[in-house]
Design a protein around this motif. Structure first.
Motif, PDB file in Angstrom:
ATOM      1  N   GLY A 211      46.488  59.270 -62.820  1.00 12.73           N
ATOM      2  CA  GLY A 211      46.242  59.922 -61.578  1.00 12.73           C
ATOM      3  C   GLY A 211      47.333  59.891 -60.474  1.00 12.73           C
ATOM      4  O   GLY A 211      47.340  58.887 -59.906  1.00 12.73           O
ATOM      5  N   GLY A 212      46.353  60.778 -59.567  1.00 11.31           N
ATOM      6  CA  GLY A 212      46.609  60.986 -58.289  1.00 11.31           C
ATOM      7  C   GLY A 212      46.081  61.977 -56.671  1.00 11.31           C
ATOM      8  O   GLY A 212      45.597  62.558 -57.443  1.00 11.31           O
ATOM      9  N   SER A 213      45.846  61.125 -55.831  1.00 12.68           N
ATOM     10  CA  SER A 213      45.526  62.621 -55.022  1.00 12.68           C
ATOM     11  C   SER A 213      46.348  62.274 -53.355  1.00 12.68           C
ATOM     12  O   SER A 213      45.913  61.775 -52.830  1.00 12.68           O
ATOM     13  N   ASN A 214      47.200  62.495 -54.243  1.00 12.11           N
ATOM     14  CA  ASN A 214      48.603  62.636 -53.055  1.00 12.11           C
ATOM     15  C   ASN A 214      48.327  63.461 -51.769  1.00 12.11           C
ATOM     16  O   ASN A 214      47.462  64.118 -51.948  1.00 12.11           O
ATOM     17  N   ALA A 215      48.431  62.513 -50.249  1.00 10.26           N
ATOM     18  CA  ALA A 215      48.736  63.730 -49.351  1.00 10.26           C
ATOM     19  C   ALA A 215      49.428  64.256 -48.773  1.00 10.26           C
ATOM     20  O   ALA A 215      50.930  64.139 -49.550  1.00 10.26           O
ATOM     21  N   PHE A 216      49.492  65.178 -48.086  1.00  8.68           N
ATOM     22  CA  PHE A 216      50.645  65.928 -47.692  1.00  8.68           C
ATOM     23  C   PHE A 216      50.502  65.960 -46.574  1.00  8.68           C
ATOM     24  O   PHE A 216      49.701  66.456 -45.545  1.00  8.68           O
ATOM     25  N   ASN A 335      38.384  61.982 -52.189  1.00  9.36           N
ATOM     26  CA  ASN A 335      38.493  60.292 -52.818  1.00  9.36           C
ATOM     27  C   ASN A 335      37.946  60.509 -54.422  1.00  9.36           C
ATOM     28  O   ASN A 335      38.323  59.462 -55.042  1.00  9.36           O
ATOM     29  N   GLU A 336      38.437  61.597 -54.662  1.00 10.73           N
ATOM     30  CA  GLU A 336      38.165  61.344 -56.402  1.00 10.73           C
ATOM     31  C   GLU A 336      39.315  62.191 -56.698  1.00 10.73           C
ATOM     32  O   GLU A 336      40.359  63.253 -55.434  1.00 10.73           O
ATOM     33  N   GLU A 337      39.952  62.228 -57.762  1.00 12.63           N
ATOM     34  CA  GLU A 337      41.532  63.459 -57.671  1.00 12.63           C
ATOM     35  C   GLU A 337      40.905  65.019 -58.344  1.00 12.63           C
ATOM     36  O   GLU A 337      40.040  64.221 -59.275  1.00 12.63           O
ATOM     37  N   VAL A 338      41.025  65.889 -57.865  1.00 10.52           N
ATOM     38  CA  VAL A 338      40.800  66.848 -58.122  1.00 10.52           C
ATOM     39  C   VAL A 338      41.608  67.689 -58.280  1.00 10.52           C
ATOM     40  O   VAL A 338      43.003  68.174 -57.850  1.00 10.52           O
ATOM     41  N   PHE A 339      41.715  67.996 -60.060  1.00 10.50           N
ATOM     42  CA  PHE A 339      42.258  68.415 -60.791  1.00 10.50           C
ATOM     43  C   PHE A 339      42.111  70.202 -60.744  1.00 10.50           C
ATOM     44  O   PHE A 339      42.394  70.346 -62.649  1.00 10.50           O
ATOM     45  N   GLY A 340      42.857  70.902 -59.526  1.00 13.17           N
ATOM     46  CA  GLY A 340      42.538  71.921 -59.909  1.00 13.17           C
ATOM     47  C   GLY A 340      42.516  72.138 -58.615  1.00 13.17           C
ATOM     48  O   GLY A 340      43.063  71.416 -57.839  1.00 13.17           O
ATOM     49  N   PRO A 341      42.730  73.645 -58.498  1.00 14.69           N
ATOM     50  CA  PRO A 341      43.425  74.233 -57.312  1.00 14.69           C
ATOM     51  C   PRO A 341      42.554  74.291 -56.128  1.00 14.69           C
ATOM     52  O   PRO A 341      42.186  75.217 -55.252  1.00 14.69           O
ATOM     53  N   VAL A 342      42.594  73.337 -55.356  1.00 13.21           N
ATOM     54  CA  VAL A 342      41.168  73.047 -54.195  1.00 13.21           C
ATOM     55  C   VAL A 342      42.328  72.824 -53.626  1.00 13.21           C
ATOM     56  O   VAL A 342      42.606  70.986 -53.858  1.00 13.21           O
ATOM     57  N   ASN A 360      44.236  54.886 -47.289  1.00 13.76           N
ATOM     58  CA  ASN A 360      42.623  55.106 -48.043  1.00 13.76           C
ATOM     59  C   ASN A 360      42.578  56.043 -49.326  1.00 13.76           C
ATOM     60  O   ASN A 360      41.384  56.837 -49.294  1.00 13.76           O
ATOM     61  N   SER A 361      43.049  55.772 -50.310  1.00 14.50           N
ATOM     62  CA  SER A 361      42.960  55.890 -51.749  1.00 14.50           C
ATOM     63  C   SER A 361      42.935  55.188 -52.544  1.00 14.50           C
ATOM     64  O   SER A 361      44.007  53.884 -52.829  1.00 14.50           O
ATOM     65  N   ARG A 362      42.101  54.879 -53.654  1.00 14.64           N
ATOM     66  CA  ARG A 362      42.512  54.113 -55.079  1.00 14.64           C
ATOM     67  C   ARG A 362      43.610  54.324 -55.395  1.00 14.64           C
ATOM     68  O   ARG A 362      44.575  53.333 -56.337  1.00 14.64           O
ATOM     69  N   PHE A 363      44.640  55.871 -55.397  1.00 15.83           N
ATOM     70  CA  PHE A 363      45.632  56.139 -56.369  1.00 15.83           C
ATOM     71  C   PHE A 363      46.934  55.975 -55.135  1.00 15.83           C
ATOM     72  O   PHE A 363      47.007  55.286 -53.993  1.00 15.83           O
ATOM     73  N   GLY A 364      48.123  55.583 -55.493  1.00 14.31           N
ATOM     74  CA  GLY A 364      49.615  55.305 -54.992  1.00 14.31           C
ATOM     75  C   GLY A 364      50.064  55.751 -55.847  1.00 14.31           C
ATOM     76  O   GLY A 364      51.558  55.498 -56.045  1.00 14.31           O
TER      77      GLY A 364
END
Length: 433
Positions: A211-216, A335-342, A360-364
């Motif tokens: 997963g990812g929680s990419n910053a933009f 802080n979670e991966e939101v796998f939808g259009p939010v 500041n994320s467990r993802f990278g």
């Protein structure tokens, strides 16, 4: 599928490998060339199946199939160079490294890009001389079978690529099979932990794309219109169901209001509806339960103080394109991966603050930064804890570029030269007279 049939398929793959590994790479590439032709000749059929099974808008599904053709072209042109012996200068008369296939590989692939994810794993692996057994996502069974048929129609010998219509519970037994030499998984964090654990038990290589929680990140000097239009696609493409989607939007404070106004307007104009309609830009999510998960994450964040400024409603599997502000780091939308259009909108003061928030994320997996001060931002690239940094562009996979993440986003690399060398034995040869 019974365990006996699964074992038979793996045995077939092993037998096919014993011959395939001896086939000259030019012949393997010729099969990939035929694969590309068959793929593109039937791209509408394949795209319609993608749309029917997981809801991707048809124009995006066609684009996915076409991208697979681009990947084939890339490895057709470059694979022989990537796999040629590498001469290494030593005191010996000769010393070099060779790149030899491992054997039968297991792929565990997701539903969100059901053709692309398979192609980027299978094509370089097969050219390298390996054979493939593939467990696809349970909600795209017809697509999974179409992929096997596609390889069969493309003049590959029997056993080079086979579909395994098995459950997730049966993956461990496949990994344990002595003919299976390695496993590649694209999927959730929990699935990655499970597969990596099983592979480790048997000392087999694993590659995880999770997963990812990419910053933009949008800086005050950015081309705002370009940043906004890219941000729409980065979050809302494929109904937000992408590991590399922009998910946390970090906007410098003095342009926050301008960005938000433009972003709300642009997102509100997206056409949501029937995914088979070419005009549709946002279709349903792949399953209603997945939309419910996003709704639950959003509701928990609202209870913690998040403010919905656009969207926020669900109708069965359809989830409105949504924008949320007033975000804190303890909220699920952060802080979670939101796998939808939010899209979660966050402000920052300085680029150092943005880097801190991004990290500041467990993802990278990746980060996008929009700015006109390229020389300055380039000095900051080492500070980002990511597998990729894209400047003035959304994160996207490209056959020419290595793809993968760090931290909880997994390990290993797909695509490019690194990808074709993930599942080979790098054999050192030294010869003295």
């Amino acid at each position: 599928m019974t365990s006996e049939i699964t074992s038979e398929k793996i045995n077939t793959a092993a037998q096919a490998f014993s011959h395939w590994k001896t086939v000259n790479i030019t012949e393997r590439i010729a099969c990939i060339r035929q694969l590309k032709t068959t793929l593109l000749d039937n791209k509408r059929q394949y795209a319609e199946m993608i749309t029917a099974e997981m809801g991707k808008p048809i124009t995006q599904a066609v684009a996915e199939v076409e991208k697979c053709g681009v990947l084939c072209d890339y490895y057709i042109e470059n694979a022989a160079t990537f796999l040629q012996d590498r001469i290494i200068k030593t005191e010996a008369a000769e010393s070099y490294a060779t790149y030899e296939p491992l054997g039968v590989l297991l792929g565990v692939m997701p539903w969100n890009f059901p053709f692309w994810q398979v192609f980027r794993f299978a094509v370089p692996s097969i050219i390298a001389g390996n054979t493939i057994v593939l467990k696809h996502a349970s909600n795209v069974p017809e697509t999974a079978q179409l992929l096997e048929t596609l390889f069969t129609k493309s003049n590959f010998p029997v056993g080079i690529y086979q579909n395994l219509p098995i459950s997730s519970k049966e993956v461990a037994a496949v990994i344990a099979n002595p003919h299976v030499k390695a496993v590649s998984l694209t999927g959730s964090e929990n699935a990655g932990i499970s597969v990596a654990t099983e592979a480790a038990k048997h000392l087999k290589k694993s590659l995880l794309e999770l997963g990812g929680s990419n910053a933009f990140i949008v800086c005050e000097d950015a081309d705002l219109d370009k940043a906004v239009s890219t941000a729409v696609n980065a979050r809302m493409q494929n109904a937000g169901q992408s590991c590399i989607a922009g998910k946390r939007f970090l906007i410098q404070k003095n342009i926050y209001e301008s960005f938000l106004e433009k972003y709300i307007l642009a997102v509100s104009q997206l056409k949501m509806g029937d995914p088979m309609d070419p005009a549709t830009q946002v279709g349903p999510m792949a399953r209603a339960d997945l939309a419910q998960e996003v709704e639950e994450q959003l509701n928990r964040s609202i209870a913690m103080g998040a403010k919905v400024v656009l969207g926020g409603h669900r109708n069965d599997a359809y989830f409105e394109p949504t924008i949320v502000t007033n975000i804190t780091a303890d909220m699920p939308v952060f802080n979670e991966e939101v796998f939808g259009p939010v899209a979660a909108i966050i402000t920052f003061d300085t680029i150092e603050d943005a880097i801190k928030i991004s990290n500041n994320s467990r993802f990278g997996l990746g980060v996008s930064v929009f700015t006109q001060n390229i020389p300055f931002i380039k000095t900051k690239i080492p500070a980002f804890e990511e597998g990729a940094v894209f400047l003035n562009e959304m994160i996207k996979s490209d056959p020419r570029l290595p793809f993968g993440g760090v931290k909880k986003s997994g390990y290993g690399r797909e695509l490019s030269e690194e990808g074709i060398r993930e599942f080979v034995n790098i054999k050192t040869v030294l010869i003295n007279n």
